[in-house]
Scaffold this motif. Sequence first.
Motif, PDB file in Angstrom:
ATOM      1  N   TYR A 214       0.727  -1.160   0.015  1.00 39.42           N
ATOM      2  CA  TYR A 214       0.036  -0.149   0.013  1.00 39.42           C
ATOM      3  C   TYR A 214       0.772   1.202   0.019  1.00 39.42           C
ATOM      4  O   TYR A 214       0.338   2.380   0.287  1.00 39.42           O
ATOM      5  CB  TYR A 214      -1.121  -0.186   1.132  1.00 39.42           C
ATOM      6  N   THR A 215       2.055   1.158  -0.543  1.00 39.93           N
ATOM      7  CA  THR A 215       2.731   2.357  -0.970  1.00 39.93           C
ATOM      8  C   THR A 215       2.350   2.728  -2.363  1.00 39.93           C
ATOM      9  O   THR A 215       1.629   1.953  -3.084  1.00 39.93           O
ATOM     10  CB  THR A 215       4.286   2.033  -1.124  1.00 39.93           C
ATOM     11  N   SER A 216       2.367   3.879  -2.597  1.00 48.45           N
ATOM     12  CA  SER A 216       1.876   4.276  -4.179  1.00 48.45           C
ATOM     13  C   SER A 216       2.528   3.607  -5.330  1.00 48.45           C
ATOM     14  O   SER A 216       3.694   3.566  -5.345  1.00 48.45           O
ATOM     15  CB  SER A 216       1.842   5.879  -4.527  1.00 48.45           C
ATOM     16  N   ALA A 217       1.803   3.370  -6.452  1.00 47.24           N
ATOM     17  CA  ALA A 217       2.284   2.721  -7.446  1.00 47.24           C
ATOM     18  C   ALA A 217       1.989   3.679  -8.747  1.00 47.24           C
ATOM     19  O   ALA A 217       1.959   3.087 -10.034  1.00 47.24           O
ATOM     20  CB  ALA A 217       1.686   1.280  -7.623  1.00 47.24           C
ATOM     21  N   VAL A 218       1.736   4.882  -8.480  1.00 44.96           N
ATOM     22  CA  VAL A 218       1.241   5.597  -9.355  1.00 44.96           C
ATOM     23  C   VAL A 218       2.105   6.277 -10.461  1.00 44.96           C
ATOM     24  O   VAL A 218       1.877   6.246 -11.845  1.00 44.96           O
ATOM     25  CB  VAL A 218       0.634   7.086  -8.750  1.00 44.96           C
ATOM     26  N   ASN A 219       3.374   5.897 -10.105  1.00 49.26           N
ATOM     27  CA  ASN A 219       4.634   6.400 -11.112  1.00 49.26           C
ATOM     28  C   ASN A 219       4.822   5.313 -11.940  1.00 49.26           C
ATOM     29  O   ASN A 219       5.828   4.213 -11.464  1.00 49.26           O
ATOM     30  CB  ASN A 219       5.950   6.979 -10.185  1.00 49.26           C
ATOM     31  N   SER A 220       4.271   5.104 -12.997  1.00 46.39           N
ATOM     32  CA  SER A 220       4.595   4.021 -14.170  1.00 46.39           C
ATOM     33  C   SER A 220       4.581   4.250 -15.433  1.00 46.39           C
ATOM     34  O   SER A 220       3.666   5.192 -15.747  1.00 46.39           O
ATOM     35  CB  SER A 220       3.666   2.829 -13.617  1.00 46.39           C
ATOM     36  N   PRO A 221       4.890   3.647 -16.243  1.00 49.05           N
ATOM     37  CA  PRO A 221       4.671   3.799 -17.652  1.00 49.05           C
ATOM     38  C   PRO A 221       3.160   3.641 -18.100  1.00 49.05           C
ATOM     39  O   PRO A 221       2.657   4.341 -18.901  1.00 49.05           O
ATOM     40  CB  PRO A 221       5.433   2.724 -18.393  1.00 49.05           C
ATOM     41  N   GLU A 222       2.422   2.881 -17.229  1.00 47.80           N
ATOM     42  CA  GLU A 222       1.021   2.813 -17.752  1.00 47.80           C
ATOM     43  C   GLU A 222       0.139   4.277 -17.371  1.00 47.80           C
ATOM     44  O   GLU A 222      -0.936   4.712 -17.978  1.00 47.80           O
ATOM     45  CB  GLU A 222       0.296   1.571 -16.794  1.00 47.80           C
ATOM     46  N   THR A 223       0.827   4.776 -16.244  1.00 50.27           N
ATOM     47  CA  THR A 223       0.122   5.970 -15.923  1.00 50.27           C
ATOM     48  C   THR A 223       0.481   7.124 -16.881  1.00 50.27           C
ATOM     49  O   THR A 223      -0.289   7.988 -17.217  1.00 50.27           O
ATOM     50  CB  THR A 223       0.485   6.337 -14.405  1.00 50.27           C
ATOM     51  N   VAL A 224       1.772   6.849 -17.389  1.00 57.34           N
ATOM     52  CA  VAL A 224       2.107   8.040 -18.248  1.00 57.34           C
ATOM     53  C   VAL A 224       1.342   7.764 -19.581  1.00 57.34           C
ATOM     54  O   VAL A 224       0.869   8.828 -20.194  1.00 57.34           O
ATOM     55  CB  VAL A 224       3.826   7.918 -18.691  1.00 57.34           C
ATOM     56  N   ALA A 225       1.051   6.500 -20.047  1.00 54.64           N
ATOM     57  CA  ALA A 225       0.340   6.282 -21.163  1.00 54.64           C
ATOM     58  C   ALA A 225      -0.945   6.587 -20.975  1.00 54.64           C
ATOM     59  O   ALA A 225      -1.720   7.418 -21.994  1.00 54.64           O
ATOM     60  CB  ALA A 225       0.135   4.763 -21.448  1.00 54.64           C
ATOM     61  N   PHE A 226      -1.703   6.506 -20.003  1.00 51.73           N
ATOM     62  CA  PHE A 226      -3.022   7.200 -19.540  1.00 51.73           C
ATOM     63  C   PHE A 226      -2.983   8.755 -19.643  1.00 51.73           C
ATOM     64  O   PHE A 226      -3.870   9.326 -20.285  1.00 51.73           O
ATOM     65  CB  PHE A 226      -3.443   6.938 -18.214  1.00 51.73           C
ATOM     66  N   LEU A 227      -1.819   9.430 -19.141  1.00 50.42           N
ATOM     67  CA  LEU A 227      -1.735  10.764 -18.915  1.00 50.42           C
ATOM     68  C   LEU A 227      -1.454  11.391 -20.556  1.00 50.42           C
ATOM     69  O   LEU A 227      -2.032  12.363 -20.990  1.00 50.42           O
ATOM     70  CB  LEU A 227      -0.619  11.369 -18.138  1.00 50.42           C
ATOM     71  N   ASP A 228      -0.994  10.564 -21.413  1.00 53.10           N
ATOM     72  CA  ASP A 228      -0.515  11.052 -22.729  1.00 53.10           C
ATOM     73  C   ASP A 228      -1.750  10.959 -23.533  1.00 53.10           C
ATOM     74  O   ASP A 228      -2.134  12.066 -24.320  1.00 53.10           O
ATOM     75  CB  ASP A 228       0.416   9.821 -23.271  1.00 53.10           C
ATOM     76  N   TRP A 229      -2.843  10.047 -23.310  1.00 52.47           N
ATOM     77  CA  TRP A 229      -3.995   9.825 -24.156  1.00 52.47           C
ATOM     78  C   TRP A 229      -5.035  11.208 -23.493  1.00 52.47           C
ATOM     79  O   TRP A 229      -5.598  11.825 -24.680  1.00 52.47           O
ATOM     80  CB  TRP A 229      -4.745   8.545 -23.507  1.00 52.47           C
ATOM     81  N   MET A 230      -4.971  11.367 -22.250  1.00 51.94           N
ATOM     82  CA  MET A 230      -5.702  12.711 -21.749  1.00 51.94           C
ATOM     83  C   MET A 230      -5.354  13.796 -22.575  1.00 51.94           C
ATOM     84  O   MET A 230      -6.133  14.668 -23.098  1.00 51.94           O
ATOM     85  CB  MET A 230      -5.584  12.487 -20.259  1.00 51.94           C
ATOM     86  N   LYS A 231      -3.798  14.191 -22.351  1.00 49.92           N
ATOM     87  CA  LYS A 231      -3.185  15.249 -22.787  1.00 49.92           C
ATOM     88  C   LYS A 231      -3.680  15.232 -24.415  1.00 49.92           C
ATOM     89  O   LYS A 231      -3.793  16.402 -25.197  1.00 49.92           O
ATOM     90  CB  LYS A 231      -1.830  15.164 -22.760  1.00 49.92           C
ATOM     91  N   GLY A 232      -3.567  14.165 -24.969  1.00 52.81           N
ATOM     92  CA  GLY A 232      -3.808  13.796 -26.515  1.00 52.81           C
ATOM     93  C   GLY A 232      -5.135  14.434 -27.103  1.00 52.81           C
ATOM     94  O   GLY A 232      -5.213  14.681 -28.199  1.00 52.81           O
ATOM     95  N   LEU A 233      -6.113  14.191 -26.319  1.00 55.07           N
ATOM     96  CA  LEU A 233      -7.447  14.801 -26.488  1.00 55.07           C
ATOM     97  C   LEU A 233      -7.662  16.084 -26.699  1.00 55.07           C
ATOM     98  O   LEU A 233      -8.642  16.573 -27.539  1.00 55.07           O
ATOM     99  CB  LEU A 233      -8.427  14.201 -25.328  1.00 55.07           C
ATOM    100  N   GLN A 234      -6.796  16.781 -26.012  1.00 57.97           N
ATOM    101  CA  GLN A 234      -6.888  18.263 -26.038  1.00 57.97           C
ATOM    102  C   GLN A 234      -6.702  18.883 -27.582  1.00 57.97           C
ATOM    103  O   GLN A 234      -7.158  19.786 -27.844  1.00 57.97           O
ATOM    104  CB  GLN A 234      -5.974  19.090 -25.089  1.00 57.97           C
ATOM    105  N   SER A 235      -6.029  18.159 -28.294  1.00 54.10           N
ATOM    106  CA  SER A 235      -5.411  18.687 -29.637  1.00 54.10           C
ATOM    107  C   SER A 235      -6.367  17.842 -30.628  1.00 54.10           C
ATOM    108  O   SER A 235      -5.983  18.086 -31.921  1.00 54.10           O
ATOM    109  CB  SER A 235      -3.976  18.163 -29.601  1.00 54.10           C
ATOM    110  N   LYS A 236      -7.214  17.255 -30.256  1.00 55.03           N
ATOM    111  CA  LYS A 236      -8.119  16.496 -31.056  1.00 55.03           C
ATOM    112  C   LYS A 236      -9.402  17.473 -31.426  1.00 55.03           C
ATOM    113  O   LYS A 236      -9.994  17.903 -30.374  1.00 55.03           O
ATOM    114  CB  LYS A 236      -8.484  15.115 -30.930  1.00 55.03           C
TER     115      LYS A 236
END
Length: 415
Positions: A214-236
């Motif tokens: 139960y330490t954080s696992a947020v810092n991961s390539p999968e989280t980065v992929a999710f954030l990249d997807w969210m960021k990408g929506l702004q330019s579509k």
Amino acid sequence: MRSGWKRLPVALLAFLLVALGSFSAMAQDATPNTDLSGEITIWHGWTGAEADTLTNDILPAGQAAYPNVKINVLAVPFDQLKAKYSTEAATGGGPDILIAPLDWVGELTTGELIQPIDQFVDEATLSQYLPSTVDALKYDGKLMAMPESFEAVAMYYNKTLMPTPVASTADLDKLAADVAAANSGSYGLALYSDFYHPAGYFFGFGGKLFNEDYTSAVNSPETVAFLDWMKGLQSKPGYFLQNDDNAISSLFKEGKAAAVFNGPWALGDYTTALGADNVGVAPLPLISEANGASPAPFIGVKNLMMNSNISGDQAQLAATFMKWFTSPASESFLFEKAGHLPANIGVDVSGNEIAQAFIKQAETGTPLPTVPQMGQVWEPVGNMITSVLSGDASPADAAKKAQEQIDQAIAASGA
């Protein structure tokens, strides 16, 4: 934490009514169980249609099913219920059964104020419920409550702009561009960009909140992929993202957004604004950017808990009533008259497309964590998304910072 699932969706009722006469008849006509006798007490914080259904339908049916059991019920204002229960249970008192939301499970379990019920519920019984609702009520591998109903985020769509719900994010991209091109000032998707509403995509990309300790696992390539997807929506073309629930819902209610992601609590407002015939609900679009993975939104569960102070025959009596309360004989009333989405798969929702859509979405849902550490997640992860969308941080830097903040907050809290 999203609090909407705790609110009574009164305006939802007209759209969740189905022919459930067979279940109502079962509740009334089943052979009474005269072997059980005694007295049980239930506390709840329900109001409105929920409280009326409990008083006028469920309790009379329960009394008919168990004529030798006296059922006592106390309604406590919801904002006072947890404190009152905790105080009473800590000193050896309180009710036998508490009707409560999912996010109380962790606190009441660690405080030893509710008890595991595994010994009272076999696998055959648990197979009658949506698996995600059962999993949500487990703490350290033990079942701490019986699931009554659930809520989850799915996709609402305006049938005039999206006649058929899109099945994937690639399809959504195309539809969003078409809607924006054909209707100035309109969007294919208006997305509330907090963490709760798009969380299904965080998990769908493979993101995790916690490690086994139960330490954080947020810092991961999968989280980065999710954030990249969210960021990408702004330019579509055809996407509108804002961390403002009212702004997002307003676009949908004004007919300026083909779709939004929201839970059953929003149905009444949406159908009032657009008309029931124009509003549909479907599972969230599959993630084309992740090989068609299914989004896995948070699942919230309303449930029945057992007081840790009771044992023996009294605990058995309470468990029997908890199982009856979450059976079709009882849940059908709450579905029909209070708009609850039943956790028990035996309730017939075949005549209601909206309920079916939410149930289908729940099949791939992520149980809302009940551990105390979850309280330290919401703000850092929400800020993580905001910083990426505002351009203040890269996805990698934002994920790293969020994990550091979560771990610091967990350590400071002593959780």
